[in-house]
Design an enzyme around this catalytic site. Structure first.
Site, PDB file in Angstrom:
ATOM      1  CG  ASN A   7      81.199-111.995 -77.155  1.00 12.01           C
ATOM      2  OD1 ASN A   7      80.556-112.185 -76.116  1.00 12.01           O
ATOM      3  ND2 ASN A   7      82.306-112.644 -77.428  1.00 12.01           N
ATOM      4  CG  HIS A 182      85.887-122.158 -75.124  1.00  5.75           C
ATOM      5  ND1 HIS A 182      86.546-122.788 -74.110  1.00  5.75           N
ATOM      6  CD2 HIS A 182      85.834-120.853 -74.773  1.00  5.75           C
ATOM      7  CE1 HIS A 182      86.911-121.917 -73.193  1.00  5.75           C
ATOM      8  NE2 HIS A 182      86.478-120.726 -73.563  1.00  5.75           N
ATOM      9  NE  ARG A 243      86.518-118.761 -65.690  1.00  7.75           N
ATOM     10  CZ  ARG A 243      86.138-118.818 -66.954  1.00  7.75           C
ATOM     11  NH1 ARG A 243      85.836-119.971 -67.516  1.00  7.75           N
ATOM     12  NH2 ARG A 243      86.058-117.723 -67.673  1.00  7.75           N
ATOM     13  CD  GLU A 389      85.300-117.681 -79.993  1.00  8.55           C
ATOM     14  OE1 GLU A 389      86.165-116.788 -79.867  1.00  8.55           O
ATOM     15  OE2 GLU A 389      84.756-118.234 -79.026  1.00  8.55           O
TER      16      GLU A 389
END
Ligand code: ADP
Length: 406
Positions: A7, A182, A243, A389
């Protein structure tokens, strides 16, 4: 057989090595993180890796992802985590945005890389390092590799939920639309929830809150994503660590005039200096904000209220996507899995949903992979589930390479 999961971020690269212990069954052999990739000499990067009961931390020159890839392969061989490269059945690369053309995880070919390069602008911070890592591993570990996209799970959204109310030509010419994020986490959660509920995945109706540094909510109807809060880029939707999430888009021009900076610079501030950090002025980290709020810091308390109100707002709106009662509401990722106060505040705000948490279970920090945190009189069951994940990526690599080698 071993499977390597990679990743790659702009200055980091996480990895995980799995060993196959049965059909579709994998154990983690090693995992780690390369940080500070891309710094010119003499600055050093760093790798932290754990395997068995060992943990190593090494500083080394990491001017690009290539050095991280070479170091990783050498390290895995030197520590006998793999005997040789041929033992790696395949590598899975995480890709944040696959645009509209990738509907499932895909074997990486030169054409796939070229297609990904053509959509760099959809994820300018995330997709280029993923492609750099693909190229680096292709050179140093020439085994088959698979791209696993965060967006494929959301390709089932109807146009009414993925289009923006903008001139339709912007979508037709420039592909301006909601892609979501996601997706790999949501895939894991819906599969795990199906097992917990003892239902087929295709029958699961749930709203999942993936609350980490990046946060989003997803409405999953009959096992499929029908609505999600992240948009064209990961800036839309919930308030996040740094954010802003949803704001009036006119703020961009307004602040560009006030600060005498261009639109890109304002958007950078919305990405890097807003959210929990912007309001608390303390940190983007939920743990630090919780501590500050408990010590009476009003800005920290306000940041928690704003963050959790926005999660509640999305859950409230997404209820409209379902024809049947929800099977569950799920909290996952760093904040969702670990912060009792964030979960409590989200559920408290949803008054008409009549969620009732069992605070003893909600506060329980030492749980295995999931817990039902609502009490029996809750109108909808509420779970915290640890996401995974990497295991979804590992299974995809295994499946695709088993099919292609058959
Ligand atoms: P990402 O994968 O998007 O970088 P994570 O899923 O790791 O993010 O989540 C990071 C967030 O989780 C941070 O805000 C961190 O403070 C929060 N977090 C992690 N552990 C805890 C905890 N024990 N209590 C509260 N928040 C936590």
């Amino acid at each position: 057989m071993k499977i390597l999961i990679v990743n790659a971020g702009s200055s980091s690269m996480k990895f995980q090595v799995y060993s196959q212990v049965g059909p579709s069954k994998f154990d983690v052999l090693a995992k780690g993180l390369y940080e500070r990739i891309g710094l010119p000499a003499p600055a050093l990067g760093r790798v932290v890796a754990s395997y068995g009961n060992k943990k190593i931390t090494t500083e080394l020159a990491l001017p690009s992802h290539s050095e991280a890839a070479t170091h990783l392969i050498n390290f895995l061989t030197a520590q006998k985590i793999i005997n040789n490269i041929a033992e790696i059945k395949g590598i899975g690369h995480r890709v944040v945005n696959g645009g509209e053309n990738f509907l499932a995880s895909t074997l990486i070919t030169d054409q796939v890389i070229a297609e990904l390069e053509s959509i760099f602008e959809l994820a300018p911070l995330h997709n280029p390092p993923a492609v750099k890592a693909m190229r680096a591993f292709k050179k140093y570990a020439p085994v088959p590799a698979v791209a696993v996209f965060d967006t494929t799970f959301h390709t089932t959204m109807p146009p009414a939920n993925y289009l923006y109310p903008l001139p339709i030509q912007w979508y037709r010419d420039y592909k301006v639309r909601r892609y979501g994020a996601h997706g790999t986490s949501y895939r894991y959660i819906v599969q795990r929830l199906a097992k917990i509920l003892n239902k087929p995945v295709e029958k699961v109706n749930t709203i999942v809150c993936h609350l980490g540094n990046g946060s989003s909510v997803c409405a999953i109807k009959n096992g499929k994503s029908v609505a999600t809060s992240m948009g064209l880029t990961p800036l839309e939707g919930l308030m996040m660590g740094t954010r802003s999430g949803d704001i009036d888009p006119a703020i961009v021009e307004f602040m560009s005039l006030k600060l005498n900076i261009d639109a890109a610079a304002v958007v950078k501030l919305l990405n890097k200096k807003s959210g929990l950090l912007g309001i608390s002025q303390i940190s983007p980290d939920a743990r630090e904000i919780e501590i500050a709020a408990s010590e009476g810091n009003k800005d920290a308390a306000l940041a928690i209220t704003m963050y959790t109100n926005r999660v509640s707002k999305y859950i409230s709106i997404y209820q409209n996507e379902f024809d049947e009662p929800l099977d569950a509401i799920v909290f996952t990722a760093g904040i969702g899995e670990n912060s009792a106060i964030f979960r409590t505040r989200v559920c408290q705000k949803l008054k008409t949903l009549q969620l009732k948490l069992n605070e003893t279970v909600n506060q329980d920090r030492k749980y295995d992979d999931y817990l039902l945190i609502s009490s029996e009189n809750s109108a909808v069951p509420v779970f915290k589930i640890r996401t995974n994940e990497e295991i979804i990526m590992c299974n995809d690599v295994d499946k695709i390479l088993t099919v292609t080698s058959a």
